[in-house]
Design a protein around this motif. Structure first.
Motif, PDB file in Angstrom:
ATOM      1  N   ALA A  67       0.817  -1.213   0.000  1.00  0.00           N
ATOM      2  CA  ALA A  67       0.000   0.000   0.000  1.00  0.00           C
ATOM      3  C   ALA A  67       0.851   1.264   0.000  1.00  0.00           C
ATOM      4  N   ILE A  68       1.992   1.232   0.662  1.00  0.00           N
ATOM      5  CA  ILE A  68       2.846   2.429   0.689  1.00  0.00           C
ATOM      6  C   ILE A  68       3.823   2.451  -0.483  1.00  0.00           C
ATOM      7  N   GLY A  69       3.848   1.381  -1.262  1.00  0.00           N
ATOM      8  CA  GLY A  69       4.653   1.358  -2.483  1.00  0.00           C
ATOM      9  C   GLY A  69       6.126   1.095  -2.293  1.00  0.00           C
ATOM     10  N   LEU A  70       6.536   0.657  -1.125  1.00  0.00           N
ATOM     11  CA  LEU A  70       7.958   0.420  -0.863  1.00  0.00           C
ATOM     12  C   LEU A  70       8.341  -1.051  -0.929  1.00  0.00           C
ATOM     13  N   GLY A  71       7.353  -1.935  -0.797  1.00  0.00           N
ATOM     14  CA  GLY A  71       7.720  -3.330  -0.601  1.00  0.00           C
ATOM     15  C   GLY A  71       8.510  -3.412   0.694  1.00  0.00           C
ATOM     16  N   LEU A  72       9.404  -4.359   0.787  1.00  0.00           N
ATOM     17  CA  LEU A  72      10.220  -4.473   2.005  1.00  0.00           C
ATOM     18  C   LEU A  72      11.593  -3.832   1.790  1.00  0.00           C
ATOM     19  N   HIS A  73      11.548  -2.551   1.415  1.00  0.00           N
ATOM     20  CA  HIS A  73      12.767  -1.757   1.251  1.00  0.00           C
ATOM     21  C   HIS A  73      12.704  -0.591   2.230  1.00  0.00           C
ATOM     22  N   MET A  74      13.843  -0.210   2.738  1.00  0.00           N
ATOM     23  CA  MET A  74      13.916   0.843   3.746  1.00  0.00           C
ATOM     24  C   MET A  74      13.201   2.093   3.268  1.00  0.00           C
ATOM     25  N   PRO A  75      12.506   2.765   4.161  1.00  0.00           N
ATOM     26  CA  PRO A  75      12.522   2.558   5.604  1.00  0.00           C
ATOM     27  C   PRO A  75      11.552   1.476   6.102  1.00  0.00           C
ATOM     28  N   MET A  76      10.870   0.780   5.187  1.00  0.00           N
ATOM     29  CA  MET A  76       9.955  -0.282   5.613  1.00  0.00           C
ATOM     30  C   MET A  76      10.755  -1.492   6.069  1.00  0.00           C
ATOM     31  N   SER A  77      10.461  -1.943   7.267  1.00  0.00           N
ATOM     32  CA  SER A  77      11.055  -3.178   7.778  1.00  0.00           C
ATOM     33  C   SER A  77      10.007  -3.879   8.635  1.00  0.00           C
ATOM     34  N   TRP A  78      10.185  -5.165   8.807  1.00  0.00           N
ATOM     35  CA  TRP A  78       9.212  -5.958   9.559  1.00  0.00           C
ATOM     36  C   TRP A  78       8.935  -5.367  10.931  1.00  0.00           C
ATOM     37  N   ARG A  79       9.989  -5.105  11.698  1.00  0.00           N
ATOM     38  CA  ARG A  79       9.817  -4.712  13.100  1.00  0.00           C
ATOM     39  C   ARG A  79       9.442  -3.243  13.269  1.00  0.00           C
ATOM     40  N   ALA A  80       9.637  -2.417  12.230  1.00  0.00           N
ATOM     41  CA  ALA A  80       9.260  -0.999  12.307  1.00  0.00           C
ATOM     42  C   ALA A  80       7.754  -0.807  12.142  1.00  0.00           C
ATOM     43  N   CYS A  81       7.064  -1.856  11.767  1.00  0.00           N
ATOM     44  CA  CYS A  81       5.622  -1.822  11.537  1.00  0.00           C
ATOM     45  C   CYS A  81       4.968  -2.863  12.434  1.00  0.00           C
ATOM     46  N   GLU A  82       4.132  -2.403  13.356  1.00  0.00           N
ATOM     47  CA  GLU A  82       3.418  -3.324  14.234  1.00  0.00           C
ATOM     48  C   GLU A  82       1.920  -3.248  13.949  1.00  0.00           C
ATOM     49  N   ILE A  83       1.286  -4.406  13.946  1.00  0.00           N
ATOM     50  CA  ILE A  83      -0.155  -4.503  13.784  1.00  0.00           C
ATOM     51  C   ILE A  83      -0.710  -4.898  15.150  1.00  0.00           C
ATOM     52  N   LEU A  84      -1.354  -3.951  15.803  1.00  0.00           N
ATOM     53  CA  LEU A  84      -1.868  -4.162  17.152  1.00  0.00           C
ATOM     54  C   LEU A  84      -3.389  -4.059  17.137  1.00  0.00           C
ATOM     55  N   ASN A  85      -4.008  -4.225  18.273  1.00  0.00           N
ATOM     56  CA  ASN A  85      -5.462  -4.150  18.360  1.00  0.00           C
ATOM     57  C   ASN A  85      -5.879  -3.183  19.451  1.00  0.00           C
ATOM     58  N   HIS A  86      -6.893  -2.379  19.132  1.00  0.00           N
ATOM     59  CA  HIS A  86      -7.535  -1.557  20.164  1.00  0.00           C
ATOM     60  C   HIS A  86      -8.271  -2.488  21.120  1.00  0.00           C
ATOM     61  N   ALA A  87      -8.698  -1.978  22.253  1.00  0.00           N
ATOM     62  CA  ALA A  87      -9.435  -2.781  23.229  1.00  0.00           C
ATOM     63  C   ALA A  87     -10.689  -3.399  22.614  1.00  0.00           C
ATOM     64  N   SER A  88     -11.249  -2.736  21.615  1.00  0.00           N
ATOM     65  CA  SER A  88     -12.445  -3.236  20.929  1.00  0.00           C
ATOM     66  C   SER A  88     -12.137  -4.426  20.019  1.00  0.00           C
ATOM     67  N   GLY A  89     -10.849  -4.647  19.757  1.00  0.00           N
ATOM     68  CA  GLY A  89     -10.444  -5.704  18.832  1.00  0.00           C
ATOM     69  C   GLY A  89     -10.062  -5.183  17.463  1.00  0.00           C
ATOM     70  N   GLN A  90     -10.399  -3.939  17.157  1.00  0.00           N
ATOM     71  CA  GLN A  90     -10.081  -3.355  15.855  1.00  0.00           C
ATOM     72  C   GLN A  90      -8.563  -3.263  15.668  1.00  0.00           C
ATOM     73  N   PRO A  91      -8.049  -3.791  14.557  1.00  0.00           N
ATOM     74  CA  PRO A  91      -6.606  -3.710  14.322  1.00  0.00           C
ATOM     75  C   PRO A  91      -6.188  -2.313  13.860  1.00  0.00           C
ATOM     76  N   TYR A  92      -4.972  -1.948  14.197  1.00  0.00           N
ATOM     77  CA  TYR A  92      -4.399  -0.680  13.742  1.00  0.00           C
ATOM     78  C   TYR A  92      -2.902  -0.870  13.556  1.00  0.00           C
ATOM     79  N   ILE A  93      -2.303   0.064  12.834  1.00  0.00           N
ATOM     80  CA  ILE A  93      -0.875  -0.005  12.542  1.00  0.00           C
ATOM     81  C   ILE A  93      -0.137   1.028  13.375  1.00  0.00           C
ATOM     82  N   ARG A  94       0.919   0.578  14.065  1.00  0.00           N
ATOM     83  CA  ARG A  94       1.810   1.474  14.815  1.00  0.00           C
ATOM     84  C   ARG A  94       3.181   1.374  14.158  1.00  0.00           C
ATOM     85  N   LEU A  95       3.725   2.533  13.782  1.00  0.00           N
ATOM     86  CA  LEU A  95       5.022   2.577  13.114  1.00  0.00           C
ATOM     87  C   LEU A  95       6.084   3.133  14.044  1.00  0.00           C
ATOM     88  N   HIS A  96       7.332   2.746  13.778  1.00  0.00           N
ATOM     89  CA  HIS A  96       8.454   3.159  14.610  1.00  0.00           C
ATOM     90  C   HIS A  96       9.591   3.712  13.744  1.00  0.00           C
TER      91      HIS A  96
END
Length: 131
Positions: A67-96
């Motif tokens: 979606a961001i058009g980078l594939g797995l090329h910097m600055p995109m990396s596995w650990r820099a992108c976390e898929i977490l869930n709100h208390a409601s269960g809705q997933p969201y993306i947290r970046l580092h």
């Protein structure tokens, strides 16, 4: 305005085979710290739940990178992108780190959905750019 979309389908049997072959090195490479805690908790309760969690996160990161058009090329990396869930269960993306900076500089925001069945995980990500 839509910046990009991404989708991914993941065969959980392949994730299981990789996990069996590589052990904990695989989730340690793919999951961020918040995700790793959830993975370990779910895996300890029921192995299949841990596997599904790992598969959905892997799938979602693949979809996000498309979606961001980078594939797995910097600055995109596995650990820099976390898929977490709100208390409601809705997933969201947290970046580092650099990825978070790159994303914010472009005034982007992401929407994510994911699901899994016994053998597959699927994810869809829409990234919008603020005007």
């Amino acid at each position: 305005m839509i910046f990009g979309t991404g989708t991914d389908v993941c065969d959980l049997r392949r994730i299981a085979a990789t996990l069996a072959r590589r052990g904990d090195k695989f989730p340690e490479r793919v999951l961020g710290p918040g995700e790793m805690k959830v993975f370990q908790y779910r895996r300890a309760k029921v192995e299949a739940r841990g596997l599904a969690y790992l598969g959905t996160r892997f799938s979602c990161k693949e979809a996000f990178s498309k979606a961001i058009g980078l594939g797995l090329h910097m600055p995109m990396s596995w650990r820099a992108c976390e898929i977490l869930n709100h208390a409601s269960g809705q997933p969201y993306i947290r970046l580092h780190g650099e990825l978070a900076d790159w994303f914010a500089a472009r005034r982007l925001r992401a929407h994510v959905t994911l699901s899994d069945e016994s053998d597959y995980a699927v994810s869809f990500v829409v990234v919008e750019q603020d005007d």
